[in-house]
Motif scaffolding. Sequence first.
Motif, PDB file in Angstrom:
ATOM      1  N   VAL A 455       0.747  -1.245  -0.006  1.00 18.35           N
ATOM      2  CA  VAL A 455       0.046  -0.041  -0.020  1.00 18.35           C
ATOM      3  C   VAL A 455       0.980   1.214   0.010  1.00 18.35           C
ATOM      4  O   VAL A 455       1.648   1.300   1.047  1.00 18.35           O
ATOM      5  CB  VAL A 455      -0.897  -0.074   1.200  1.00 18.35           C
ATOM      6  N   ILE A 456       0.798   2.090  -0.931  1.00 16.06           N
ATOM      7  CA  ILE A 456       1.514   3.306  -1.044  1.00 16.06           C
ATOM      8  C   ILE A 456       0.870   4.553  -0.709  1.00 16.06           C
ATOM      9  O   ILE A 456      -0.126   5.046  -1.270  1.00 16.06           O
ATOM     10  CB  ILE A 456       2.078   3.239  -2.419  1.00 16.06           C
ATOM     11  N   GLY A 458       0.471   8.014   0.322  1.00 13.98           N
ATOM     12  CA  GLY A 458       1.170   9.272   0.583  1.00 13.98           C
ATOM     13  C   GLY A 458       2.419   9.288   0.211  1.00 13.98           C
ATOM     14  O   GLY A 458       3.414   9.946   1.059  1.00 13.98           O
ATOM     15  N   GLY A 459       3.091   8.289  -0.605  1.00 17.74           N
ATOM     16  CA  GLY A 459       4.606   8.258  -0.803  1.00 17.74           C
ATOM     17  C   GLY A 459       5.306   7.174   0.305  1.00 17.74           C
ATOM     18  O   GLY A 459       6.211   6.954  -0.141  1.00 17.74           O
ATOM     19  N   GLU A 460       4.503   6.921   1.195  1.00 14.54           N
ATOM     20  CA  GLU A 460       4.928   5.547   2.180  1.00 14.54           C
ATOM     21  C   GLU A 460       4.539   4.305   1.849  1.00 14.54           C
ATOM     22  O   GLU A 460       3.334   4.114   1.645  1.00 14.54           O
ATOM     23  CB  GLU A 460       4.324   6.214   3.603  1.00 14.54           C
ATOM     24  N   ASN A 461       5.469   3.416   1.695  1.00 19.49           N
ATOM     25  CA  ASN A 461       5.287   2.011   1.429  1.00 19.49           C
ATOM     26  C   ASN A 461       4.884   1.290   2.671  1.00 19.49           C
ATOM     27  O   ASN A 461       5.697   1.365   3.556  1.00 19.49           O
ATOM     28  CB  ASN A 461       6.623   1.604   0.731  1.00 19.49           C
ATOM     29  N   ILE A 462       3.949   0.532   2.542  1.00 16.97           N
ATOM     30  CA  ILE A 462       3.201  -0.139   3.639  1.00 16.97           C
ATOM     31  C   ILE A 462       3.187  -1.487   3.265  1.00 16.97           C
ATOM     32  O   ILE A 462       2.544  -1.815   2.285  1.00 16.97           O
ATOM     33  CB  ILE A 462       2.074   0.365   4.095  1.00 16.97           C
ATOM     34  N   GLY A 463       3.909  -2.416   3.869  1.00 13.25           N
ATOM     35  CA  GLY A 463       3.932  -3.767   3.658  1.00 13.25           C
ATOM     36  C   GLY A 463       2.658  -4.464   4.341  1.00 13.25           C
ATOM     37  O   GLY A 463       2.470  -4.383   5.519  1.00 13.25           O
ATOM     38  N   CYS A 464       1.890  -4.949   3.363  1.00 13.43           N
ATOM     39  CA  CYS A 464       0.610  -5.472   3.764  1.00 13.43           C
ATOM     40  C   CYS A 464       0.870  -6.541   4.936  1.00 13.43           C
ATOM     41  O   CYS A 464       0.005  -6.967   6.027  1.00 13.43           O
ATOM     42  CB  CYS A 464      -0.188  -6.179   2.574  1.00 13.43           C
ATOM     43  N   GLY A 465       1.874  -7.413   4.762  1.00 11.59           N
ATOM     44  CA  GLY A 465       2.051  -8.743   5.444  1.00 11.59           C
ATOM     45  C   GLY A 465       2.417  -8.229   6.954  1.00 11.59           C
ATOM     46  O   GLY A 465       2.281  -8.850   7.994  1.00 11.59           O
ATOM     47  N   SER A 466       3.080  -7.089   7.118  1.00 12.73           N
ATOM     48  CA  SER A 466       3.211  -6.873   8.466  1.00 12.73           C
ATOM     49  C   SER A 466       2.281  -6.150   9.188  1.00 12.73           C
ATOM     50  O   SER A 466       2.037  -6.446  10.387  1.00 12.73           O
ATOM     51  CB  SER A 466       4.342  -5.570   8.412  1.00 12.73           C
ATOM     52  N   VAL A 467       1.252  -5.681   8.436  1.00  8.02           N
ATOM     53  CA  VAL A 467       0.087  -5.310   9.104  1.00  8.02           C
ATOM     54  C   VAL A 467      -0.723  -6.225   9.747  1.00  8.02           C
ATOM     55  O   VAL A 467      -1.315  -6.506  10.508  1.00  8.02           O
ATOM     56  CB  VAL A 467      -0.645  -4.167   8.258  1.00  8.02           C
ATOM     57  N   GLU A 468      -0.856  -7.267   8.515  1.00  2.00           N
ATOM     58  CA  GLU A 468      -1.546  -8.548   8.876  1.00  2.00           C
ATOM     59  C   GLU A 468      -1.109  -9.252  10.055  1.00  2.00           C
ATOM     60  O   GLU A 468      -1.947  -9.854  10.880  1.00  2.00           O
ATOM     61  CB  GLU A 468      -1.664  -9.354   7.644  1.00  2.00           C
ATOM     62  N   ASP A 487      -7.871   6.133  -2.330  1.00  3.14           N
ATOM     63  CA  ASP A 487      -7.980   7.759  -1.606  1.00  3.14           C
ATOM     64  C   ASP A 487      -7.834   8.560  -2.550  1.00  3.14           C
ATOM     65  O   ASP A 487      -6.464   8.827  -3.080  1.00  3.14           O
ATOM     66  CB  ASP A 487      -7.135   7.493  -0.291  1.00  3.14           C
ATOM     67  N   GLU A 488      -8.466   9.882  -2.662  1.00  6.53           N
ATOM     68  CA  GLU A 488      -8.477  10.719  -3.420  1.00  6.53           C
ATOM     69  C   GLU A 488      -6.974  11.731  -3.061  1.00  6.53           C
ATOM     70  O   GLU A 488      -6.307  12.162  -3.869  1.00  6.53           O
ATOM     71  CB  GLU A 488      -9.619  11.582  -3.413  1.00  6.53           C
ATOM     72  N   ARG A 489      -6.977  11.846  -1.881  1.00  6.04           N
ATOM     73  CA  ARG A 489      -5.917  12.656  -0.979  1.00  6.04           C
ATOM     74  C   ARG A 489      -4.592  11.968  -1.131  1.00  6.04           C
ATOM     75  O   ARG A 489      -3.589  12.500  -1.509  1.00  6.04           O
ATOM     76  CB  ARG A 489      -6.372  13.273   0.161  1.00  6.04           C
ATOM     77  N   LEU A 490      -4.355  10.591  -0.426  1.00  9.70           N
ATOM     78  CA  LEU A 490      -3.187  10.029  -0.245  1.00  9.70           C
ATOM     79  C   LEU A 490      -2.907   8.932  -1.396  1.00  9.70           C
ATOM     80  O   LEU A 490      -1.804   8.381  -1.377  1.00  9.70           O
ATOM     81  CB  LEU A 490      -3.310   9.521   0.925  1.00  9.70           C
ATOM     82  N   ILE A 522      -1.498   1.766  10.500  1.00  8.45           N
ATOM     83  CA  ILE A 522      -2.728   1.334  11.285  1.00  8.45           C
ATOM     84  C   ILE A 522      -3.867   1.546  10.083  1.00  8.45           C
ATOM     85  O   ILE A 522      -4.380   2.421   9.597  1.00  8.45           O
ATOM     86  CB  ILE A 522      -3.071   1.995  12.321  1.00  8.45           C
ATOM     87  N   PRO A 523      -4.832   0.606   9.779  1.00  7.16           N
ATOM     88  CA  PRO A 523      -5.643   0.683   8.530  1.00  7.16           C
ATOM     89  C   PRO A 523      -6.742   1.874   9.147  1.00  7.16           C
ATOM     90  O   PRO A 523      -7.166   1.998  10.238  1.00  7.16           O
ATOM     91  CB  PRO A 523      -6.550  -0.645   8.671  1.00  7.16           C
ATOM     92  N   ARG A 524      -7.002   2.556   8.050  1.00  8.26           N
ATOM     93  CA  ARG A 524      -8.199   3.514   8.179  1.00  8.26           C
ATOM     94  C   ARG A 524      -9.528   2.910   8.106  1.00  8.26           C
ATOM     95  O   ARG A 524     -10.371   3.153   8.688  1.00  8.26           O
ATOM     96  CB  ARG A 524      -7.962   4.260   7.051  1.00  8.26           C
ATOM     97  N   HIS A 525      -9.645   1.859   7.239  1.00 13.52           N
ATOM     98  CA  HIS A 525     -10.656   1.113   6.873  1.00 13.52           C
ATOM     99  C   HIS A 525     -10.610  -0.304   7.629  1.00 13.52           C
ATOM    100  O   HIS A 525      -9.876  -1.250   7.479  1.00 13.52           O
ATOM    101  CB  HIS A 525     -11.136   0.991   5.489  1.00 13.52           C
ATOM    102  N   PHE A 526     -11.879  -0.620   8.409  1.00 19.16           N
ATOM    103  CA  PHE A 526     -12.032  -2.099   8.970  1.00 19.16           C
ATOM    104  C   PHE A 526     -13.348  -2.575   8.338  1.00 19.16           C
ATOM    105  O   PHE A 526     -14.236  -2.053   8.563  1.00 19.16           O
ATOM    106  CB  PHE A 526     -11.828  -2.272  10.400  1.00 19.16           C
TER     107      PHE A 526
END
Length: 555
Positions: A455-456, A458-468, A487-490, A522-526
């Motif tokens: 998940v990119i 706002g320019g930050e790369n987020i690894g889905c596996g680590s969040v899971e 997301d329109e803004r990010l 941290i997920p915005r949407h659950f």
Amino acid sequence: MNRIEALAQLTGEGLPYELTEIEALGRRVRAFKNAPVNLRALFEAGRSELPFIVYEDERLTFEAAWVASQRLAAAMVADYGVEKGDRVAISMRNYPEWILGFMAATSIGAIAVAMNALWQPHEMEYGLKDSGAKLLLADQERLDRLAACEDAPAGLAVIAVRATKALAAGVRSFDEVMAGAGDAPPPERQVGPDDDAIMLYTSGSTGHPKGAVSTHRNILSALLSWELDAQAGMLAGFAPVVGGPQPAALLSIPLFHVSGLHVSLLQSFRAQRRLVCMYKWDPAQAVEIIEREKITGFNGPPAVTGDLVEIARREGRDLSSLIAVGGGGASRAPEQVRAIDKAFPNAAPNTGWGMTETNAIGTSIAGADYLAHPASSGRVSGVLDIRIVDEAGVAQPANTRGELQIRGASIMRGYWNRPDANADTFVDGWMRTGDVAYVDDEGFVYIVDRIKDLVIRGGENIGCGSVEAALLEHPEVIEASVYGVPDERLGEEVGATIYARSAIDEAELRAFLAPRLARFEIPRHFHFASEPLPRIASGKILKRQLRDEAAVRWG
């Protein structure tokens, strides 16, 4: 003795696992000097009167399976004109006939095409045409899908396995083929280590799947590498509890995946291991089989092994026969690694990282190492080399993330009729895995994510596996899948679909994640699902479907 010293002691000159550098497929690789020359030699050397295949109330010994496979091989040649290099497709559930068909095809130099049994008619049609299959072995469900193909391959011969309906014109039943085969053996053919043996289709993220073709040496290198790692582990101090007179494995993963075909089936020949086949994964039935058959080994993705842990916790069933609970396909949450160790009194958790293209091997980890490094996929196999590179292809130092690349004796020959994909996948002798990883100072590999599974935000790369992994540490969370939400803004926000034992307050979950993840991770949407998350045939969660549903829900 550490693992490196143990590997050196086991692979020296004159030893059973001696490694020697050779050229194969135009690549310099380390290969096992004493490996069987081909799969036929593997099958033949495994002949014995020990039980081999168990399916419901059916049982076959290794000898009976060999004899039946050779009768089928003779029929493939005599009745269907199967030549060396021809493709023989197999599309069915994990029936004994799947195994016999595979043994027959590969023993006469044909290429066994292990088709995804969950493919719909249009996908099945594509696979048969793309591979150029000459012969298909299929059960009733797959026969129905073949009949539904809009443009089925012309000239395809079909053998029906366990058919329950009238057969189409020209289709013969498996029993009829076997009855007419006689006792004459199939012709002996010169099948070398670098001849093609199998084709398995990889599920790409876009477009049609690609047929990954591997040679006999590729496959046998993987099998002996697992044996070598086990021997090295014991020399280094990891000694699993000894089981009964014959080891037994539960086959719960489809045979059209390398985890089912290689890890469960093909390893059984040299180990003389009984293989108990399941029609499909059912946790309650699996527990009954483990107790009845005294299963010693079990392999499955986190969702499947997690089911066993849940039953062991809830029902207190006797799973003491298990001495190894293996993983693969996806990283286990650290909590599950510890839970396996606690739930099964005699079982040592183990896992590894591998791909269809690597013949399921790559890295492995077990026992105390796994408990000490539960987020790691282990150290690299003795017949492979790995490196981590940045976007420019420059090798990176320890503890630096980048793409994991790999080379060695188990790496596939290439994709079937896809020179474009081969050119993109192989770079200077290295195979690009598409996995983001890093290697620590001790040589332990950590798979962070797929390159395309980021998940990119706002320019930050987020690894889905680590969040899971963080979500799965919550005691009420059973399954979690993380993905990007437009997301329109990010550009993207983090979304998660969760299946839990009981209702979880969203604010409480965010507070739980706060010390485990950066704020932006941290997920915005659950979304809280009311039933287990959908999975593909290998047991992995069907993330694409969840992502598509999320785009509609929050788009």
